[in-house]
Design a protein around this motif. Structure first.
Motif, short mmCIF file in Angstrom:
data_model
loop_
_atom_site.label_atom_id
_atom_site.label_comp_id
_atom_site.label_asym_id
_atom_site.label_seq_id
_atom_site.Cartn_x
_atom_site.Cartn_y
_atom_site.Cartn_z
N MET A 113 0.81 -1.23 0.00
CA MET A 113 0.00 0.00 0.00
C MET A 113 0.84 1.28 0.00
O MET A 113 0.37 2.32 -0.45
N THR A 114 2.08 1.21 0.44
CA THR A 114 2.94 2.40 0.38
C THR A 114 3.57 2.58 -0.99
O THR A 114 4.16 3.63 -1.26
N ALA A 115 3.44 1.59 -1.85
CA ALA A 115 4.05 1.65 -3.19
C ALA A 115 3.18 0.89 -4.18
O ALA A 115 3.63 -0.05 -4.83
N THR A 116 1.93 1.30 -4.29
CA THR A 116 0.99 0.58 -5.15
C THR A 116 1.33 0.72 -6.62
O THR A 116 2.03 1.65 -7.04
N ILE A 117 0.81 -0.22 -7.38
CA ILE A 117 0.83 -0.15 -8.83
C ILE A 117 -0.56 -0.53 -9.31
O ILE A 117 -1.35 -1.09 -8.56
N ALA A 118 -0.85 -0.23 -10.54
CA ALA A 118 -2.15 -0.61 -11.11
C ALA A 118 -2.20 -2.13 -11.26
O ALA A 118 -1.25 -2.74 -11.73
#
Length: 141
Positions: A113-118
């Motif tokens: 969640m601190t480094a999301t991607i699609a």
């Protein structure tokens, strides 16, 4: 549709596609959001690729979203924007947990969640949106 600058482009894709996408997932992006392509608070040497400043920090009570100028790939810019719009939508006090995580997952973000991607599904949707948009008016710095 014409987007003469990055801010206009970010606003256009948000109005035309991202706001309705959030609404379908049951979330409403606040109206008081400004988006810019700019270095985050850690500057050009920092690793942050996006940042959402709470409306309390702004003199006119507006959420301020910054997307790093280090990234020019349109689909990545949009998924970073979606992450930051999740912060504005649920409030920065949520951090990357609880309501933020629920919103992020509901709109199609994946990963830490601190480094999301699609997610694959969201990336396909973003690419559909981009097919109807002018090119992101930016070159990587």
């Amino acid at each position: 549709m014409q987007a003469n600058n990055r801010e206009a482009w970010l606003n256009n894709i948000t109005s035309l596609y991202i706001r309705p996408h959030f609404a379908k997932a049951g979330y409403t992006i606040p109206e008081n959001v400004r988006m810019s392509c700019a270095f985050t608070s850690h500057g050009s040497k920092g690793n942050r690729i996006g940042e959402c400043w709470t409306d309390n920090a702004s003199g006119d009570n507006t959420f301020e979203i910054f997307i790093t100028p280090k990234i020019a790939d349109s689909s990545r810019v949009v998924d970073i924007l979606i992450h930051e719009l999740c912060h504005a939508t649920v409030g920065n006090q949520a951090g990357h947990k609880g309501e933020f995580a629920r919103c992020a997952i509901a709109v199609g973000l994946a990963g830490k969640m601190t480094a999301t991607i699609a997610s694959d599904a969201l990336l396909a949707t973003i690419n559909e949106w981009l097919a109807h948009m002018p090119a992101y008016p930016h070159a990587e710095l």
